[in-house]
Design a protein around this motif. Structure first.
Motif, PDB file in Angstrom:
ATOM      1  N   ALA A 155      96.929  -1.807 104.340  1.00 51.89           N
ATOM      2  CA  ALA A 155      96.857  -1.805 105.809  1.00 51.89           C
ATOM      3  C   ALA A 155      95.607  -1.047 106.261  1.00 51.89           C
ATOM      4  CB  ALA A 155      98.111  -1.152 106.400  1.00 51.89           C
ATOM      5  N   GLY A 156      95.233  -0.031 105.485  1.00 51.74           N
ATOM      6  CA  GLY A 156      94.051   0.772 105.804  1.00 51.74           C
ATOM      7  C   GLY A 156      92.755  -0.014 105.720  1.00 51.74           C
ATOM      8  N   MET A 157      92.792  -1.204 105.137  1.00 51.21           N
ATOM      9  CA  MET A 157      91.575  -2.020 105.046  1.00 51.21           C
ATOM     10  C   MET A 157      91.275  -2.747 106.356  1.00 51.21           C
ATOM     11  SD  MET A 157      91.855  -3.629 101.244  1.00 51.21           S
ATOM     12  CE  MET A 157      91.644  -2.520  99.832  1.00 51.21           C
ATOM     13  N   ALA A 158      92.288  -2.817 107.243  1.00 53.54           N
ATOM     14  CA  ALA A 158      92.113  -3.602 108.473  1.00 53.54           C
ATOM     15  C   ALA A 158      90.888  -3.134 109.265  1.00 53.54           C
ATOM     16  CB  ALA A 158      93.376  -3.507 109.326  1.00 53.54           C
ATOM     17  N   ASP A 159      90.642  -1.836 109.312  1.00 56.88           N
ATOM     18  CA  ASP A 159      89.514  -1.344 110.121  1.00 56.88           C
ATOM     19  C   ASP A 159      88.347  -0.872 109.245  1.00 56.88           C
ATOM     20  OD1 ASP A 159      90.694   0.900 109.107  1.00 56.88           O
ATOM     21  OD2 ASP A 159      91.232   1.794 111.042  1.00 56.88           O
ATOM     22  N   LYS A 160      88.283  -1.403 108.012  1.00 61.34           N
ATOM     23  CA  LYS A 160      87.178  -0.970 107.129  1.00 61.34           C
ATOM     24  C   LYS A 160      86.337  -2.127 106.586  1.00 61.34           C
ATOM     25  CE  LYS A 160      89.719   3.135 106.169  1.00 61.34           C
ATOM     26  NZ  LYS A 160      90.836   2.708 107.051  1.00 61.34           N
ATOM     27  N   LEU A 161      86.521  -3.298 107.172  1.00 61.37           N
ATOM     28  CA  LEU A 161      85.738  -4.449 106.720  1.00 61.37           C
ATOM     29  C   LEU A 161      84.372  -4.391 107.395  1.00 61.37           C
ATOM     30  CD1 LEU A 161      86.467  -6.908 104.933  1.00 61.37           C
ATOM     31  CD2 LEU A 161      86.846  -8.174 107.042  1.00 61.37           C
ATOM     32  N   GLN A 162      83.321  -4.119 106.620  1.00 59.88           N
ATOM     33  CA  GLN A 162      82.005  -3.899 107.233  1.00 59.88           C
ATOM     34  C   GLN A 162      80.959  -4.838 106.656  1.00 59.88           C
ATOM     35  OE1 GLN A 162      81.164   0.192 106.373  1.00 59.88           O
ATOM     36  NE2 GLN A 162      82.778   0.957 107.702  1.00 59.88           N
ATOM     37  N   GLY A 163      79.993  -5.211 107.498  1.00 60.17           N
ATOM     38  CA  GLY A 163      78.846  -5.992 107.031  1.00 60.17           C
ATOM     39  C   GLY A 163      77.653  -5.091 106.761  1.00 60.17           C
ATOM     40  N   ASP A 164      76.418  -5.677 106.770  1.00 62.50           N
ATOM     41  CA  ASP A 164      75.215  -4.867 106.522  1.00 62.50           C
ATOM     42  C   ASP A 164      74.084  -5.272 107.474  1.00 62.50           C
ATOM     43  OD1 ASP A 164      76.216  -4.680 103.492  1.00 62.50           O
ATOM     44  OD2 ASP A 164      75.795  -6.782 103.961  1.00 62.50           O
ATOM     45  N   ALA A 183      97.414 -20.642 113.533  1.00 53.86           N
ATOM     46  CA  ALA A 183      97.594 -19.191 113.690  1.00 53.86           C
ATOM     47  C   ALA A 183      96.263 -18.462 113.483  1.00 53.86           C
ATOM     48  CB  ALA A 183      98.635 -18.687 112.698  1.00 53.86           C
ATOM     49  N   PHE A 184      95.433 -18.972 112.543  1.00 52.51           N
ATOM     50  CA  PHE A 184      94.127 -18.326 112.293  1.00 52.51           C
ATOM     51  C   PHE A 184      93.245 -18.383 113.547  1.00 52.51           C
ATOM     52  CE2 PHE A 184      89.751 -18.301 110.472  1.00 52.51           C
ATOM     53  CZ  PHE A 184      89.805 -17.023 109.947  1.00 52.51           C
ATOM     54  N   ARG A 185      93.404 -19.463 114.317  1.00 56.71           N
ATOM     55  CA  ARG A 185      92.588 -19.617 115.531  1.00 56.71           C
ATOM     56  C   ARG A 185      93.263 -19.054 116.770  1.00 56.71           C
ATOM     57  NH1 ARG A 185      91.613 -23.342 111.941  1.00 56.71           N
ATOM     58  NH2 ARG A 185      89.420 -23.611 111.416  1.00 56.71           N
ATOM     59  N   ASN A 186      94.535 -18.708 116.654  1.00 57.26           N
ATOM     60  CA  ASN A 186      95.295 -18.201 117.807  1.00 57.26           C
ATOM     61  C   ASN A 186      94.771 -16.812 118.201  1.00 57.26           C
ATOM     62  OD1 ASN A 186      97.188 -17.202 119.564  1.00 57.26           O
ATOM     63  ND2 ASN A 186      98.937 -17.440 118.175  1.00 57.26           N
ATOM     64  N   PRO A 187      94.332 -16.643 119.475  1.00 52.13           N
ATOM     65  CA  PRO A 187      93.804 -15.331 119.893  1.00 52.13           C
ATOM     66  C   PRO A 187      94.790 -14.187 119.636  1.00 52.13           C
ATOM     67  CG  PRO A 187      93.492 -16.987 121.614  1.00 52.13           C
ATOM     68  CD  PRO A 187      94.297 -17.644 120.536  1.00 52.13           C
ATOM     69  N   ALA A 188      96.096 -14.502 119.639  1.00 53.32           N
ATOM     70  CA  ALA A 188      97.084 -13.430 119.404  1.00 53.32           C
ATOM     71  C   ALA A 188      96.876 -12.796 118.027  1.00 53.32           C
ATOM     72  CB  ALA A 188      98.494 -14.003 119.498  1.00 53.32           C
ATOM     73  N   TRP A 189      96.289 -13.556 117.098  1.00 50.27           N
ATOM     74  CA  TRP A 189      95.982 -13.025 115.766  1.00 50.27           C
ATOM     75  C   TRP A 189      94.490 -12.745 115.627  1.00 50.27           C
ATOM     76  CZ3 TRP A 189      98.144 -10.553 112.019  1.00 50.27           C
ATOM     77  CH2 TRP A 189      97.635 -10.576 110.723  1.00 50.27           C
ATOM     78  N   ARG A 190      93.684 -13.736 116.015  1.00 47.18           N
ATOM     79  CA  ARG A 190      92.233 -13.649 115.815  1.00 47.18           C
ATOM     80  C   ARG A 190      91.614 -12.492 116.591  1.00 47.18           C
ATOM     81  NH1 ARG A 190      89.057 -18.440 113.878  1.00 47.18           N
ATOM     82  NH2 ARG A 190      87.046 -17.497 113.480  1.00 47.18           N
ATOM     83  N   ARG A 191      92.117 -12.258 117.802  1.00 40.23           N
ATOM     84  CA  ARG A 191      91.505 -11.235 118.651  1.00 40.23           C
ATOM     85  C   ARG A 191      92.308  -9.927 118.663  1.00 40.23           C
ATOM     86  NH1 ARG A 191      87.436 -12.930 121.616  1.00 40.23           N
ATOM     87  NH2 ARG A 191      87.797 -11.436 123.274  1.00 40.23           N
ATOM     88  N   MET A 192      93.331  -9.875 117.823  1.00 37.10           N
ATOM     89  CA  MET A 192      94.088  -8.627 117.705  1.00 37.10           C
ATOM     90  C   MET A 192      93.132  -7.535 117.202  1.00 37.10           C
ATOM     91  SD  MET A 192      97.443  -8.021 115.309  1.00 37.10           S
ATOM     92  CE  MET A 192      98.575  -9.013 116.239  1.00 37.10           C
ATOM     93  N   THR A 193      93.223  -6.318 117.724  1.00 34.24           N
ATOM     94  CA  THR A 193      92.296  -5.276 117.243  1.00 34.24           C
ATOM     95  C   THR A 193      92.646  -4.929 115.795  1.00 34.24           C
ATOM     96  OG1 THR A 193      93.683  -3.414 117.855  1.00 34.24           O
ATOM     97  CG2 THR A 193      92.135  -4.225 119.547  1.00 34.24           C
ATOM     98  N   GLN A 194      91.648  -4.406 115.102  1.00 35.92           N
ATOM     99  CA  GLN A 194      91.853  -4.053 113.693  1.00 35.92           C
ATOM    100  C   GLN A 194      92.973  -3.008 113.580  1.00 35.92           C
ATOM    101  OE1 GLN A 194      88.890  -4.344 115.160  1.00 35.92           O
ATOM    102  NE2 GLN A 194      87.788  -5.841 113.907  1.00 35.92           N
ATOM    103  N   THR A 195      92.998  -2.072 114.503  1.00 27.43           N
ATOM    104  CA  THR A 195      94.018  -1.020 114.462  1.00 27.43           C
ATOM    105  C   THR A 195      95.407  -1.626 114.623  1.00 27.43           C
ATOM    106  OG1 THR A 195      92.440   0.525 115.384  1.00 27.43           O
ATOM    107  CG2 THR A 195      94.754   1.156 115.540  1.00 27.43           C
ATOM    108  N   ASP A 196      95.528  -2.569 115.548  1.00 28.18           N
ATOM    109  CA  ASP A 196      96.846  -3.189 115.759  1.00 28.18           C
ATOM    110  C   ASP A 196      97.264  -4.024 114.537  1.00 28.18           C
ATOM    111  OD1 ASP A 196      97.006  -2.022 118.185  1.00 28.18           O
ATOM    112  OD2 ASP A 196      96.571  -3.811 119.373  1.00 28.18           O
ATOM    113  N   ARG A 197      96.279  -4.714 113.920  1.00 28.64           N
ATOM    114  CA  ARG A 197      96.617  -5.528 112.747  1.00 28.64           C
ATOM    115  C   ARG A 197      97.085  -4.624 111.597  1.00 28.64           C
ATOM    116  NH1 ARG A 197      91.964  -8.861 112.443  1.00 28.64           N
ATOM    117  NH2 ARG A 197      91.301  -7.552 110.705  1.00 28.64           N
ATOM    118  N   GLY A 198      96.387  -3.505 111.432  1.00 30.88           N
ATOM    119  CA  GLY A 198      96.792  -2.544 110.397  1.00 30.88           C
ATOM    120  C   GLY A 198      98.206  -2.031 110.691  1.00 30.88           C
ATOM    121  N   ALA A 199      98.477  -1.769 111.986  1.00 37.14           N
ATOM    122  CA  ALA A 199      99.795  -1.232 112.365  1.00 37.14           C
ATOM    123  C   ALA A 199     100.900  -2.242 112.050  1.00 37.14           C
ATOM    124  CB  ALA A 199      99.801  -0.872 113.844  1.00 37.14           C
TER     125      ALA A 199
END
Ligand code: NAD
Length: 491
Positions: free
Chosen positions: A124-133, A62-78
């Motif tokens: 759920a609000g963390m889905a689109d707030k994971l940031q690097g540097d 499931a971690f490698r499944n595009p249905a999860w891996r490539r899901m947009t952050q907004t959709d994952r949060g939803a």
């Protein structure tokens, strides 16, 4: 959700692997008991290494499944928010299931379940707030960046005292960040986690993103914590089991987050309103029949008010109503396990042998209407105690408090810190300077001033010393469940 207390009654509960409920491969089941009567109420699957391998394989796929891996952050949060709303709709049923399983008061499990959706929404609000540097590198035409990404499969092992509430603080952020999960709930309170799996399926998470393997620590727990396909473990439970799991995980060099036991000090100064502090001590230690990790089970009282405090504490303890966890007027229900009752009785008896006196409680209640076979114990106050007695050093996980006087701040802080645990602590005083000195010097992950047991999923919580490491709650968890990848690009 189709599952209810009556649909579980007398049933055989399966495992939740790759999006469906399945029977354990070897066909083994064990009994789960009702703490109010000591009678068997359903059977749960005893997962073995094969079942656990199937769950970890499903979670890795499931971690490698595009249905999860490539899901947009907004959709994952939803998706996490959809789960939050399903939990809201089914909160009272989830509460009834958990109360039947572990004997916790229905009013308390209801309050926990009804507050859980807020926690899911927050994470759920963390889905689109994971940031690097972007990082300097001392070279021209080169970009040096850190990507922050999900870890992979997270193994979660939970205890029986508040299974769903404790799970939420780690499951929700884990999913929002994009990890997949294998949960191993306690064999003593499994049903609510399986009911949650039904909601996870209903919410529409891709198959394998969340899996639940049930059974004992010896079978399912050992198989999960020795499995090489897991990237991190989150364990909530006793310090002894935590040590064992950390040892297993070390063989595969897998990091852990450990939420372990406690023996928390609760300090009362003479300048406080007595009744207020007594109520704080009572709810701080006796809530959930003492089966909370943060229970303020060592109580230190300023010598000048010690006698008055003890009298008031005995009187207040005498008014606590022990009864059925489903009754509105019950203050304390049964202990969750028969072993737990034996353990509590053993610690009280050993305390008496060491010279302590029982000032209130100290036995099974003799009350009309309570099954003698139920695992009830009266709220108990022990006096003439000192910090070296076994019951003052070990976590009892029952309704027992030891109370002793202190002369000054120096003695108090030495007594309070004289424990191999460091989970929580509380102080009652009107002197803010004194409260701040306590907060500075106490060796504990949580400090309460003029309150006890109040908590928020918006702040990071966890233990010091043998109460564990790693944090649950707040932004901190984004780092617990993600890792950095350094990327250097010449252009
Ligand atoms: P426990 O350690 O007996 O069991 C916890 C979980 O670990 C269960 O799911 C159990 O099956 C599993 N387990 C047992 N042996 C295992 C093994 N060898 N390998 C893998 N898994 C194994 O704890 P418990 O009795 O269920 O819960 C009570 C304890 O939990 C208390 O010590 C309490 O303080 C602690 N707790 C801590 C927190 C916290 O946030 N710090 C919260 C709640 C409870």
């Amino acid at each position: 959700m189709k599952t209810t207390v009556s649909s579980i009654e007398g049933s055989r509960q399966g495992l939740f692997i790759n999006g469906e409920f399945v029977a354990p491969k070897a066909g083994n089941y064990i009994a789960s008991y009702d703490p109010t009567t000591g009678e068997r109420w359903y059977d749960l699957a005893e997962a073995d290494a094969d079942d656990v391998s199937a769950a970890v394989a499903a979670a890795n796929a499931a971690f490698r499944n595009p249905a999860w891996r490539r899901m947009t952050q907004t959709d994952r949060g939803a998706l996490v928010r959809t789960l939050a709303e399903l939990v809201r709709t089914n909160a009272d049923t989830l509460a009834e299931i958990e109360t039947r399983d572990n004997g916790k008061l229905l009013k308390e499990t209801r309050a926990q379940m009804r507050s859980m959706p807020d926690s899911y929404h927050y994470f759920a609000g963390m889905a689109d707030k994971l940031q690097g540097d972007t990082i300097p590198i001392n070279r021209a035409d080169t970009l040096n960046i850190n990507l922050r990404e999900a870890l992979g499969v997270v193994g979660m092992i939970t205890p029986w005292n508040s299974p769903l509430m404790l799970l939420t603080g780690t499951l929700a952020p884990c999913l929002a960040i994009g990890n997949t999960v294998v949960i191993k709930p306690s064999e003593h309170a499994t049903a609510s986690t399986l009911a949650l799996a039904e909601l996870i399926h209903e919410a529409g998470f891709p198959a394998g993103v969340v899996n639940v393997v049930t059974g004992t620590g010896k079978s399912a727990g050992e198989a999960l914590t020795r499995h090489p396909g897991v990237s991190k473990y989150v364990f909530t439970g006793s310090t002894a089991t935590g040590r064992r799991i950390a040892g297993n995980a070390a063989q595969n060099l897998v990091p852990c987050s450990m939420e372990l036991g406690g023996k928390s000090p609760h300090v009362i100064f003479g300048d406080v309103e007595l009744e207020h502090a007594v109520n704080g001590v009572v709810s701080g230690v006796f809530a959930a029949a003492g089966q909370t990790c943060v229970a303020g089970s060592r109580c230190f009282v300023e010598a000048s008010i010690y006698d008055k405090f003890i009298d008031a504490l005995i009187a207040r303890t005498g008014r606590i109503r022990v009864g059925l966890p489903t009754a509105e007027d019950t203050d304390i229900g049964p202990l969750a396990l028969s072993d737990q009752l034996t353990k509590v009785e053993g610690y009280v008896a050993s305390g008496v042998k060491e010279g302590a006196k029982i000032a209130a409680g100290g036995r099974r209640p003799q009350k009309e209407g309570l099954s003698r076979a139920g695992w009830y114990f009266e709220p108990t106050v022990m006096v003439d105690v000192h910090n070296d007695m076994g019951f003052m050093r070990d976590e009892i996980f029952g309704p027992v408090v030891g109370v002793m006087p202190f002369r000054d701040e120096a003695e108090m802080i030495a007594l309070a810190n004289d424990s191999h645990y460091g989970l929580a602590s509380g102080i009652w005083t009107k002197d803010i300077d004194r409260a701040l000195r306590f907060a500075n010097q106490i060796e504990a992950g949580t400090v309460w001033v003029n309150t006890y047991r109040s908590a928020s999923f918006m702040s990071a919580n966890g233990g010091f010393k043998e109460s564990g490491y790693g944090r649950r709650g707040g932004f901190e968890v984004m780092h617990e469940f993600s890792r950095l990848k350094n990327v250097i690009i010449d252009y």
